[in-house]
Design a protein around this motif. Structure first.
Motif, PDB file in Angstrom:
ATOM      1  N   VAL A 293      19.575  29.722  19.991  1.00  0.00           N
ATOM      2  CA  VAL A 293      18.401  29.141  19.961  1.00  0.00           C
ATOM      3  C   VAL A 293      19.039  28.227  21.360  1.00  0.00           C
ATOM      4  CG1 VAL A 293      16.901  26.898  19.525  1.00  0.00           C
ATOM      5  CG2 VAL A 293      17.856  29.140  17.730  1.00  0.00           C
ATOM      6  N   ILE A 294      17.404  28.395  22.198  1.00  0.00           N
ATOM      7  CA  ILE A 294      17.225  27.048  23.551  1.00  0.00           C
ATOM      8  C   ILE A 294      16.139  26.346  22.806  1.00  0.00           C
ATOM      9  CG2 ILE A 294      16.847  26.933  25.864  1.00  0.00           C
ATOM     10  CD1 ILE A 294      17.533  30.064  26.212  1.00  0.00           C
ATOM     11  N   ILE A 295      16.525  24.615  23.465  1.00  0.00           N
ATOM     12  CA  ILE A 295      15.204  23.677  23.109  1.00  0.00           C
ATOM     13  C   ILE A 295      15.436  22.553  24.447  1.00  0.00           C
ATOM     14  CG2 ILE A 295      15.757  23.427  20.596  1.00  0.00           C
ATOM     15  CD1 ILE A 295      17.220  21.213  20.870  1.00  0.00           C
ATOM     16  N   SER A 296      14.686  22.257  23.963  1.00  0.00           N
ATOM     17  CA  SER A 296      13.991  21.003  25.742  1.00  0.00           C
ATOM     18  C   SER A 296      13.890  19.860  24.666  1.00  0.00           C
ATOM     19  CB  SER A 296      12.512  21.483  25.171  1.00  0.00           C
ATOM     20  OG  SER A 296      12.004  20.075  26.255  1.00  0.00           O
ATOM     21  N   VAL A 297      15.400  19.459  25.305  1.00  0.00           N
ATOM     22  CA  VAL A 297      16.323  17.968  24.880  1.00  0.00           C
ATOM     23  C   VAL A 297      15.162  16.907  24.599  1.00  0.00           C
ATOM     24  CG1 VAL A 297      18.063  16.436  25.291  1.00  0.00           C
ATOM     25  CG2 VAL A 297      18.572  18.819  25.948  1.00  0.00           C
ATOM     26  N   ALA A 298      14.004  16.835  25.695  1.00  0.00           N
ATOM     27  CA  ALA A 298      13.314  15.689  25.677  1.00  0.00           C
ATOM     28  C   ALA A 298      12.641  15.937  24.835  1.00  0.00           C
ATOM     29  CB  ALA A 298      12.600  15.671  27.036  1.00  0.00           C
ATOM     30  N   THR A 299      11.893  17.122  24.324  1.00  0.00           N
ATOM     31  CA  THR A 299      10.606  17.792  24.282  1.00  0.00           C
ATOM     32  C   THR A 299      10.942  18.102  22.497  1.00  0.00           C
ATOM     33  OG1 THR A 299      10.124  19.127  24.248  1.00  0.00           O
ATOM     34  CG2 THR A 299       9.187  17.643  26.015  1.00  0.00           C
ATOM     35  N   ARG A 300      11.917  18.656  22.073  1.00  0.00           N
ATOM     36  CA  ARG A 300      12.602  19.243  20.745  1.00  0.00           C
ATOM     37  C   ARG A 300      11.848  20.320  20.664  1.00  0.00           C
ATOM     38  NH1 ARG A 300      14.762  14.834  22.442  1.00  0.00           N
ATOM     39  NH2 ARG A 300      15.536  12.766  20.163  1.00  0.00           N
ATOM     40  N   VAL A 301      11.456  20.658  21.415  1.00  0.00           N
ATOM     41  CA  VAL A 301      10.187  22.326  21.545  1.00  0.00           C
ATOM     42  C   VAL A 301      11.342  23.411  21.832  1.00  0.00           C
ATOM     43  CG1 VAL A 301       9.388  23.872  22.964  1.00  0.00           C
ATOM     44  CG2 VAL A 301       8.285  21.173  22.349  1.00  0.00           C
ATOM     45  N   VAL A 302      11.471  24.290  20.911  1.00  0.00           N
ATOM     46  CA  VAL A 302      11.934  25.228  20.943  1.00  0.00           C
ATOM     47  C   VAL A 302      11.277  26.104  21.683  1.00  0.00           C
ATOM     48  CG1 VAL A 302      13.128  27.422  19.248  1.00  0.00           C
ATOM     49  CG2 VAL A 302      12.976  25.345  18.323  1.00  0.00           C
ATOM     50  N   VAL A 410      35.101  18.906  26.088  1.00  0.00           N
ATOM     51  CA  VAL A 410      36.189  19.741  24.650  1.00  0.00           C
ATOM     52  C   VAL A 410      35.636  18.694  23.309  1.00  0.00           C
ATOM     53  CG1 VAL A 410      37.943  21.567  23.674  1.00  0.00           C
ATOM     54  CG2 VAL A 410      36.854  21.467  25.849  1.00  0.00           C
ATOM     55  N   GLY A 411      36.108  19.135  22.394  1.00  0.00           N
ATOM     56  CA  GLY A 411      35.618  18.959  20.746  1.00  0.00           C
ATOM     57  C   GLY A 411      34.730  17.507  20.430  1.00  0.00           C
ATOM     58  N   ALA A 412      33.548  17.553  21.651  1.00  0.00           N
ATOM     59  CA  ALA A 412      32.450  16.477  21.728  1.00  0.00           C
ATOM     60  C   ALA A 412      31.430  17.355  21.274  1.00  0.00           C
ATOM     61  CB  ALA A 412      32.577  15.640  23.037  1.00  0.00           C
ATOM     62  N   SER A 413      30.592  17.482  20.357  1.00  0.00           N
ATOM     63  CA  SER A 413      29.761  17.613  19.669  1.00  0.00           C
ATOM     64  C   SER A 413      28.827  17.098  20.209  1.00  0.00           C
ATOM     65  CB  SER A 413      30.385  18.514  18.468  1.00  0.00           C
ATOM     66  OG  SER A 413      30.060  17.280  17.321  1.00  0.00           O
ATOM     67  N   THR A 414      29.290  15.759  20.053  1.00  0.00           N
ATOM     68  CA  THR A 414      27.681  14.634  19.605  1.00  0.00           C
ATOM     69  C   THR A 414      27.185  15.025  21.439  1.00  0.00           C
ATOM     70  OG1 THR A 414      29.184  13.449  20.540  1.00  0.00           O
ATOM     71  CG2 THR A 414      28.565  13.141  18.777  1.00  0.00           C
ATOM     72  N   ASP A 415      28.057  15.481  22.036  1.00  0.00           N
ATOM     73  CA  ASP A 415      27.090  16.167  23.673  1.00  0.00           C
ATOM     74  C   ASP A 415      26.082  16.877  23.543  1.00  0.00           C
ATOM     75  OD1 ASP A 415      29.048  14.537  24.873  1.00  0.00           O
ATOM     76  OD2 ASP A 415      30.245  15.746  25.512  1.00  0.00           O
ATOM     77  N   ASN A 416      25.931  17.434  22.447  1.00  0.00           N
ATOM     78  CA  ASN A 416      24.868  18.557  22.527  1.00  0.00           C
ATOM     79  C   ASN A 416      24.264  18.209  20.846  1.00  0.00           C
ATOM     80  OD1 ASN A 416      23.060  20.787  23.021  1.00  0.00           O
ATOM     81  ND2 ASN A 416      24.573  22.128  22.896  1.00  0.00           N
ATOM     82  N   ALA A 417      23.971  16.541  20.874  1.00  0.00           N
ATOM     83  CA  ALA A 417      23.664  16.218  19.494  1.00  0.00           C
ATOM     84  C   ALA A 417      22.478  17.196  19.208  1.00  0.00           C
ATOM     85  CB  ALA A 417      24.036  15.112  19.203  1.00  0.00           C
ATOM     86  N   HIS A 418      21.378  16.874  20.008  1.00  0.00           N
ATOM     87  CA  HIS A 418      19.932  17.712  19.413  1.00  0.00           C
ATOM     88  C   HIS A 418      19.713  18.996  19.205  1.00  0.00           C
ATOM     89  CE1 HIS A 418      19.896  14.675  23.117  1.00  0.00           C
ATOM     90  NE2 HIS A 418      19.117  13.839  22.155  1.00  0.00           N
ATOM     91  N   ILE A 419      20.487  20.223  19.319  1.00  0.00           N
ATOM     92  CA  ILE A 419      20.626  21.450  18.669  1.00  0.00           C
ATOM     93  C   ILE A 419      21.226  21.455  17.971  1.00  0.00           C
ATOM     94  CG2 ILE A 419      22.105  22.585  20.299  1.00  0.00           C
ATOM     95  CD1 ILE A 419      20.367  25.129  20.604  1.00  0.00           C
ATOM     96  N   GLU A 420      22.283  20.609  17.828  1.00  0.00           N
ATOM     97  CA  GLU A 420      23.001  20.564  16.691  1.00  0.00           C
ATOM     98  C   GLU A 420      22.612  19.307  15.770  1.00  0.00           C
ATOM     99  OE1 GLU A 420      25.954  22.315  15.998  1.00  0.00           O
ATOM    100  OE2 GLU A 420      26.785  22.433  18.006  1.00  0.00           O
ATOM    101  N   ARG A 421      21.479  18.456  15.878  1.00  0.00           N
ATOM    102  CA  ARG A 421      20.649  18.346  14.361  1.00  0.00           C
ATOM    103  C   ARG A 421      19.544  19.487  13.983  1.00  0.00           C
ATOM    104  NH1 ARG A 421      18.125  17.964  11.321  1.00  0.00           N
ATOM    105  NH2 ARG A 421      17.093  16.086   9.756  1.00  0.00           N
ATOM    106  N   PHE A 422      19.541  20.395  15.283  1.00  0.00           N
ATOM    107  CA  PHE A 422      18.476  21.398  14.838  1.00  0.00           C
ATOM    108  C   PHE A 422      19.106  22.392  13.646  1.00  0.00           C
ATOM    109  CE2 PHE A 422      16.379  26.185  15.197  1.00  0.00           C
ATOM    110  CZ  PHE A 422      14.647  25.447  15.013  1.00  0.00           C
ATOM    111  N   TRP A 423      19.993  22.488  13.505  1.00  0.00           N
ATOM    112  CA  TRP A 423      20.339  23.762  13.320  1.00  0.00           C
ATOM    113  C   TRP A 423      20.323  22.585  11.648  1.00  0.00           C
ATOM    114  CZ3 TRP A 423      20.328  27.279  15.383  1.00  0.00           C
ATOM    115  CH2 TRP A 423      20.964  27.599  16.659  1.00  0.00           C
ATOM    116  N   GLU A 424      20.354  21.442  11.083  1.00  0.00           N
ATOM    117  CA  GLU A 424      20.119  20.971   9.620  1.00  0.00           C
ATOM    118  C   GLU A 424      18.914  21.035   9.731  1.00  0.00           C
ATOM    119  OE1 GLU A 424      22.563  19.318   7.588  1.00  0.00           O
ATOM    120  OE2 GLU A 424      23.791  20.078   9.133  1.00  0.00           O
TER     121      GLU A 424
END
Length: 704
Positions: A293-302, A410-424
């Protein structure tokens, strides 16, 4: 160094209560305590200066426990001490020289010959009267039995016994523990950052004792109970499982403020294993796939979503970027819902290739009509360090399109938190369909595949998830989207996208039917009278006639090689861009008509390896290599393969089928552009055309 002097008349906190300095001796002081005069060595005193309780020093037997208590707890203990001492001695300080006016009062102290019970009852009445006059009786009264209990506790253990146990129960004076012990505990706990398996506290305690033994420390330097509590507390901070350990480690590195990214062109990309099994129609089995998946970070649009075989590669990651750069639409008409369709193809290549700016927000009261999925050229890309994203092909695409890569630490999953949240969020869609197997093995049931609930194929899963994005996710208010001054308003991703594009400006990619070939790798091959050859397969077409015998340097310096676009998912053809017309033409394999099975790069390499293994390179002759490969492919598909190769064949067939759809989409775009150009070639038709973009429904590319 700052020093504090201890003077005659100063108050000292003694285990029996407040005491007064009577004399300063060479080795210590004489203290007037409630139990009489006592000599206390200087080594048993800790001078602090005057505190809120007018105490200038304290006995080491009560320090630092006393000052670890809260101010309210200390004040309450001193009030109880004054009550007890007045009952026992008649004086609140415990001795006559520090009496308050009127002391001793009846019946307190030994001079009135009152029993201890009578004195406790009299103190109960006095305290009740004091409370009534001060706060109207709102505080609970202290009974004489409670006062008698205070006296008993004081006579047994002194001031320490008068501290309310509930106030001191949760206080852990871990700072009093030996610093060497605490360092050993840190060394034992530090490996639990998500890489080590969880253990119980008893094992941690054993490792700590072992560390102390190796360091030459005695276990007697720390209290056994408090040391065990400290180890348990330090481990609980990390969490109970490796996943919690990883989260605790990440929290130390995560930011505490939201990202300042505001432009929709800042995107994030990630791949995860789908939590649903899909069906293999050919082999009649189930298998796992991945979702990219690719999302727009600012708008959360997929912006893009693809279902791929496990271990997505750089080609598939690049084609997901290709999708993100194209605007799509999904049409709902009655109960019919189609797939995402490319909605940005120009009707004529003579018109501007940039799609016009338009609102993407859909009418909120109905699902009917077109639902837009915007396309945009990313300006920055956030990914993890996956092999597909760090590969040379994908990095080259970002470089060619001027996109900045922002890899996560490396090891900092919160750097990509917006798309990690999309998996939920996408769990809401996955749990509604058959084949759901849970997020992990602890959530998995005994039966995943149910007889009366057939699994989806990989393409059906992709279509379903795209519909979920367009009809559910994009239309639902997102809690993470706020506009300054309108924080209470609930905003959907598409609404925020329209707002952001108006505020920040548009960044688009020129739309062209041949856009997909910008995302395929290049192979430099020589064109001869029989076409060209690559990896044992021959390719030829009439489109190569003008370039069969070109001069050196025609396409690149120092040789006669020409650039061909190559798709590893489909080795039955190459693509060649004519330098005169700029048109990309398909160059099929000369033996394509003999191929009855999917042919990807991995399957072709497997066939070549099998031929070479039977006789070395001598078996691969230039004149017969193509026929040998075709024959070997037939044996690979017909023979019962090993379990590992069986999974590979399933994945490669999925890649081959996806490639057919991608290239069929590009071919269909050319047909529609050519047809639209013919329709608008007359002045009359051109005058009637007000929309230079194809935005209506496409035919079914599956041929169904």
């Amino acid at each position: 160094m700052h020093t504090v002097s201890l003077t005659v008349g100063a108050m000292v906190l003694h285990p029996l209560g407040l005491s007064k300095v009577l004399h300063l001796q060479r080795g210590g002081i004489d203290l007037q305590t409630p139990a009489g005069v006592q000599f206390v060595p200087y080594a048993s005193l800790e001078v602090r200066g005057f505190t809120d309780d007018s105490v200038q020093a304290e006995h080491t037997a009560i320090s630092p426990w006393w000052f670890a208590l809260s101010n309210d707890t200390r004040r309450q203990a001193l009030d109880r001490l004054a009550i007890v001492q007045e009952i026992l001695t008649g004086y609140r300080y415990g001795w006559p020289s520090e009496d308050n006016p009127g002391e001793p009062f009846h019946p307190f102290g030994p001079g009135f010959n009152a029993s201890l019970r009578q004195r406790a009852i009299a103190m109960e009445r006095r305290l009740a009267g004091t409370q009534d006059s001060s706060n109207g009786g709102s505080s609970p009264a202290v009974g004489f039995s409670t006062i008698k209990r205070w006296i008993t506790l004081y006579e047994q253990a002194g001031l320490r016994a008068l501290v309310d146990g509930r106030s001191a129960r949760d206080r852990k004076d871990f700072s009093d523990l030996d610093s060497r012990f605490r360092q050993i505990v840190e060394d034992v706990i530090s490996p639990f950052d998500g890489t080590a398996s969880a253990v119980n506290v008893a094992e941690l305690q054993r490792r700590v004792w072992l560390g102390m033994k190796e360091g030459g420390l005695s276990r007697d330097i720390v209290p056994e109970r408090m040391s065990a509590e400290y180890v348990s507390w330090r481990y609980s901070v990390c969490g109970s499982r490796p996943r919690a350990h990883r989260s605790a480690k990440v929290r130390k590195r995560s930011a505490h403020q939201p990202s300042p990214i505001v432009h929709p062109s800042h995107v994030s990309m990630d791949t995860t294993r789908a939590d649903n099994l899909v069906h293999d129609e050919l082999r009649q089995t189930s298998y796992s796939v991945e979702i990219t998946v690719i999302i727009s970070v600012a708008t959360r649009v997929v912006l893009a979503l693809r279902v791929t075989p496990r271990s997505v590669n750089s080609i598939e990651a690049g084609l997901c970027l290709y999708d993100a750069m194209r605007p799509f639409s999904l049409k709902v008409e009655g109960t019919n819902v189609d797939d995402w369709r490319w909605a940005g193809v120009p009707r004529s290549l003579e018109s501007p290739l940039f799609p016009p700016r338009r609102e993407v927000t859909h009418e909120s009261t109905t699902l009917q009509g077109l639902h837009h999925i915007p396309g945009i050229r990313p300006s920055s890309f956030r990914t993890d360090h996956g092999a597909a994203f760090m590969a040379g092909h994908f990095m080259g695409l970002l470089r060619d399109f001027g996109i900045s890569l922002w890899p996560s630490r490396v090891g900092a999953s919160t750097d990509n938190a917006h798309i990690e949240r999309f998996w939920e969020t996408i769990q809401r869609a996955l749990q509604q369909i058959p084949g759901y197997k849970g997020r992990n093995t602890s959530q998995r049931g005994r039966r995943i595949v149910v007889a009366d609930q057939p699994l989806m194929t990989a393409h059906e899963l992709e279509t379903y998830l795209r519909r979920f994005v367009a009809l559910d996710y994009h239309r639902a208010p997102h809690d993470g989207l706020k506009i300054g001054g309108l924080e209470s308003q609930r905003i959907t991703p598409l609404e925020y996208f329209d707002f952001a594009m108006e505020a920040c400006g548009d960044i688009t990619v020129p739309q062209h039917p041949d856009l997909i070939y910008e995302f395929l790798p290049i192979r430099w091959l020589t064109i001869g009278h029989a076409g060209t050859e690559y990896k044992g397969l021959s390719y030829d077409s009439d489109a190569l006639d003008a370039y069969r015998h070109v001069r050196r340097g025609t396409f690149r310096a120092d040789d006669t090689a020409a650039p061909f676009m190559y798709d590893p998912r489909d080795c039955t053809r190459l693509w060649f861009r004519d330098p005169e017309s700029g048109r990309v033409t398909e160059i099929p394999s000369r033996h394509q008509h003999l191929l009855t099975m999917p042919l990807t790069q991995r399957i072709r390499d497997k066939a070549v390896d099998a031929i070479a293994a039977r006789g070395g390179n001598s078996r691969l002759r230039r004149q017969t290599s193509t026929q040998q490969i075709i024959d070997e492919l037939g044996s690979l598909y017909q023979a019962p393969p090993a379990k590992e190769w069986n999974a590979t064949m399933t994945a490669e067939r999925l890649r081959f089928e996806t490639a057919q759809r991608d290239h069929a989409e590009a071919a269909e775009a050319w047909k529609r552009v050519s047809k639209a150009t013919r329709r608008t070639s007359t002045p009359t038709m051109a005058a009637k055309s007000t929309d230079s973009w194809i935005d209506d429904a496409w035919p079914d590319l599956e041929g169904k």
